[in-house]
Motif scaffolding. Structure first.
Motif, PDB file in Angstrom:
ATOM      1  N   HIS A   8      -8.595 -10.367  -5.302  1.00 37.94           N
ATOM      2  CA  HIS A   8      -7.834  -9.090  -4.918  1.00 37.94           C
ATOM      3  C   HIS A   8      -6.983  -8.707  -5.983  1.00 37.94           C
ATOM      4  CE1 HIS A   8      -4.805 -12.420  -5.033  1.00 37.94           C
ATOM      5  NE2 HIS A   8      -5.579 -13.011  -4.210  1.00 37.94           N
ATOM      6  N   PHE A   9      -6.662  -7.314  -6.207  1.00 33.61           N
ATOM      7  CA  PHE A   9      -6.085  -6.955  -7.369  1.00 33.61           C
ATOM      8  C   PHE A   9      -5.689  -5.546  -6.902  1.00 33.61           C
ATOM      9  CE2 PHE A   9     -10.498  -6.419  -8.247  1.00 33.61           C
ATOM     10  CZ  PHE A   9     -10.718  -4.809  -8.320  1.00 33.61           C
ATOM     11  N   GLU A  10      -4.796  -4.667  -7.793  1.00 30.89           N
ATOM     12  CA  GLU A  10      -4.382  -3.442  -7.665  1.00 30.89           C
ATOM     13  C   GLU A  10      -4.564  -2.571  -8.921  1.00 30.89           C
ATOM     14  OE1 GLU A  10      -0.212  -3.196  -6.296  1.00 30.89           O
ATOM     15  OE2 GLU A  10       0.434  -3.639  -8.228  1.00 30.89           O
ATOM     16  N   LEU A  11      -4.961  -1.210  -8.841  1.00 31.27           N
ATOM     17  CA  LEU A  11      -4.973  -0.493  -9.990  1.00 31.27           C
ATOM     18  C   LEU A  11      -3.836   0.581  -9.733  1.00 31.27           C
ATOM     19  CD1 LEU A  11      -8.712   0.230  -9.567  1.00 31.27           C
ATOM     20  CD2 LEU A  11      -7.784  -1.394 -11.080  1.00 31.27           C
ATOM     21  N   LEU A  12      -3.019   0.700 -10.860  1.00 31.91           N
ATOM     22  CA  LEU A  12      -1.998   1.846 -10.799  1.00 31.91           C
ATOM     23  C   LEU A  12      -2.531   2.887 -11.261  1.00 31.91           C
ATOM     24  CD1 LEU A  12       1.016  -0.852 -12.084  1.00 31.91           C
ATOM     25  CD2 LEU A  12       0.322  -0.138  -9.704  1.00 31.91           C
ATOM     26  N   THR A  13      -2.640   3.704 -10.323  1.00 29.14           N
ATOM     27  CA  THR A  13      -3.292   5.175 -10.738  1.00 29.14           C
ATOM     28  C   THR A  13      -2.298   6.113 -10.963  1.00 29.14           C
ATOM     29  OG1 THR A  13      -3.541   5.761  -8.323  1.00 29.14           O
ATOM     30  CG2 THR A  13      -5.449   4.788  -9.318  1.00 29.14           C
ATOM     31  N   PHE A  61       0.882  -1.243  -0.154  1.00 30.17           N
ATOM     32  CA  PHE A  61       0.215  -0.068   0.085  1.00 30.17           C
ATOM     33  C   PHE A  61       0.906   1.183   0.002  1.00 30.17           C
ATOM     34  CE2 PHE A  61      -3.867  -2.071   2.441  1.00 30.17           C
ATOM     35  CZ  PHE A  61      -3.805  -3.193   1.707  1.00 30.17           C
ATOM     36  N   SER A  62       0.829   2.139  -1.071  1.00 28.57           N
ATOM     37  CA  SER A  62       1.535   3.377  -1.149  1.00 28.57           C
ATOM     38  C   SER A  62       0.826   4.057  -2.140  1.00 28.57           C
ATOM     39  CB  SER A  62       2.791   2.868  -1.708  1.00 28.57           C
ATOM     40  OG  SER A  62       3.105   2.539  -2.814  1.00 28.57           O
ATOM     41  N   PRO A  63       1.165   5.457  -2.037  1.00 28.48           N
ATOM     42  CA  PRO A  63       0.448   6.448  -2.813  1.00 28.48           C
ATOM     43  C   PRO A  63       0.926   6.017  -4.235  1.00 28.48           C
ATOM     44  CG  PRO A  63       1.592   7.602  -0.960  1.00 28.48           C
ATOM     45  CD  PRO A  63       1.881   6.148  -0.912  1.00 28.48           C
ATOM     46  N   GLY A  64      -0.138   6.360  -5.231  1.00 31.35           N
ATOM     47  CA  GLY A  64      -0.213   5.947  -6.649  1.00 31.35           C
ATOM     48  C   GLY A  64      -0.726   4.606  -7.065  1.00 31.35           C
ATOM     49  N   LYS A  65      -1.547   4.201  -6.179  1.00 33.80           N
ATOM     50  CA  LYS A  65      -1.967   2.872  -6.456  1.00 33.80           C
ATOM     51  C   LYS A  65      -3.175   2.599  -5.472  1.00 33.80           C
ATOM     52  CE  LYS A  65       1.650   0.388  -5.585  1.00 33.80           C
ATOM     53  NZ  LYS A  65       2.527  -0.857  -5.448  1.00 33.80           N
ATOM     54  N   VAL A  66      -4.156   1.946  -5.925  1.00 33.53           N
ATOM     55  CA  VAL A  66      -5.543   1.442  -5.479  1.00 33.53           C
ATOM     56  C   VAL A  66      -5.404   0.138  -4.939  1.00 33.53           C
ATOM     57  CG1 VAL A  66      -7.884   1.701  -5.117  1.00 33.53           C
ATOM     58  CG2 VAL A  66      -6.598   3.445  -5.847  1.00 33.53           C
ATOM     59  N   VAL A  67      -5.807  -0.503  -4.047  1.00 37.25           N
ATOM     60  CA  VAL A  67      -5.873  -1.944  -3.756  1.00 37.25           C
ATOM     61  C   VAL A  67      -7.219  -2.632  -3.350  1.00 37.25           C
ATOM     62  CG1 VAL A  67      -4.693  -3.994  -2.706  1.00 37.25           C
ATOM     63  CG2 VAL A  67      -3.126  -2.233  -3.113  1.00 37.25           C
TER      64      VAL A  67
END
Length: 275
Positions: free
Chosen positions: A109-114, A62-68
């Protein structure tokens, strides 16, 4: 896990869902450790720092720039990175149609690289503030804002993907130009070579080079001609043909337009003043 943003957007467009909770967590607040995710699926929006969670054994940072996204009741493991502080907002939601739950993305479960998006952060903070107010209007605004948040996140992902794809296309076409600039290249030929239409190719070059592909090709040919004028004694007409410009008068005209002097004047200038 990678996710197709268009499929996710289509799923969200056809699936009724409702916000169940909006929570803000930070290292300093003493968040209790849990072995499983909540009984509802949720999106995590990191604000600062970083922390790693594993959903059913798959790690996500979990870090800025992505949504999990995490599904309901998944096995959860947590890993801190030293004494680094972190903060994130968790939005839990519920699928309102039980028939759609089984085929839903909510189980994954997945992540979005925003990427870094000030607007996305602004919207998620507004969502958190509105959720913590009372009254029917706040409940309505919560639902609307959550959809605005998801819309912004999906647009950020799509824009990043398009930018990455366009940069790759620019690199491939520009490299081709650098290698075969002396051939009889046309924009139609380049577009066909890379299976894109002329408008797309023009957009990509204007975005990454600040000019269209035709201007880029001509500019590169003139740059190569500059080097030949300086390093060889070949006639100007021959140099023009060598860089792919068959009309010597046209060559002289565009050379002077780009450099302010004619090819002959350019050569004389550097022969007489090599330094």
């Amino acid at each position: 896990m990678k996710i197709d943003v268009n499929q996710l957007a289509e799923h969200l467009a056809h699936t009724p869902f409702q916000v169940e909770g909006v929570y803000r967590y930070a290292r300093n607040s003493g968040v209790p450790y849990a072995d499983y995710t909540d009984s509802f699926p949720g999106f995590v929006f990191p604000l600062t720092g970083k922390i790693q969670f594993q959903f059913n054994g798959t790690p996500y940072i979990f870090s800025p720039g992505k949504v999990v996204h995490g599904g309901a009741k998944m096995k959860l493991d947590q890993k801190n990175f030293g004494n680094a502080n972190w903060e994130y907002i968790l939005v839990l939601y519920r699928i309102c149609n039980s028939e759609l739950q089984e085929s839903s993305f909510s189980h994954q479960h997945f992540e979005l690289l925003t990427g870094q998006s000030p607007r996305l952060i602004e919207l998620i903070m507004r969502l958190w503030h509105v959720y913590n107010q009372r009254g029917g209007i706040s409940m309505f605004q919560t639902e609307m804002l959550f959809r605005d948040v998801l819309n912004e996140a999906l647009l950020c992902v799509a824009n990043r993907q398009n930018s990455c794809e366009s940069h790759t296309l620019f690199e491939r076409v520009s490299s081709y130009i650098h290698e075969y600039y002396y051939h009889s290249l046309t924009i139609s030929l380049l577009a066909e070579q890379y299976n894109v239409n002329r408008n797309r190719l023009s957009y990509v070059f204007r975005k990454h080079a600040g000019m269209g592909p035709a201007e880029y090709l001509l500019k590169y040919r003139i740059n190569m001609a500059q080097e030949m004028l300086f390093t060889s004694d070949a006639p100007v007409q021959q140099i023009a043909q060598t860089v792919g410009i068959t009309d010597p008068f046209y060559f002289s005209r565009v050379f002077k337009k780009q450099l302010g002097i004619s090819p002959t004047e350019y050569r004389e200038k550097f022969i007489n003043n090599p330094c």
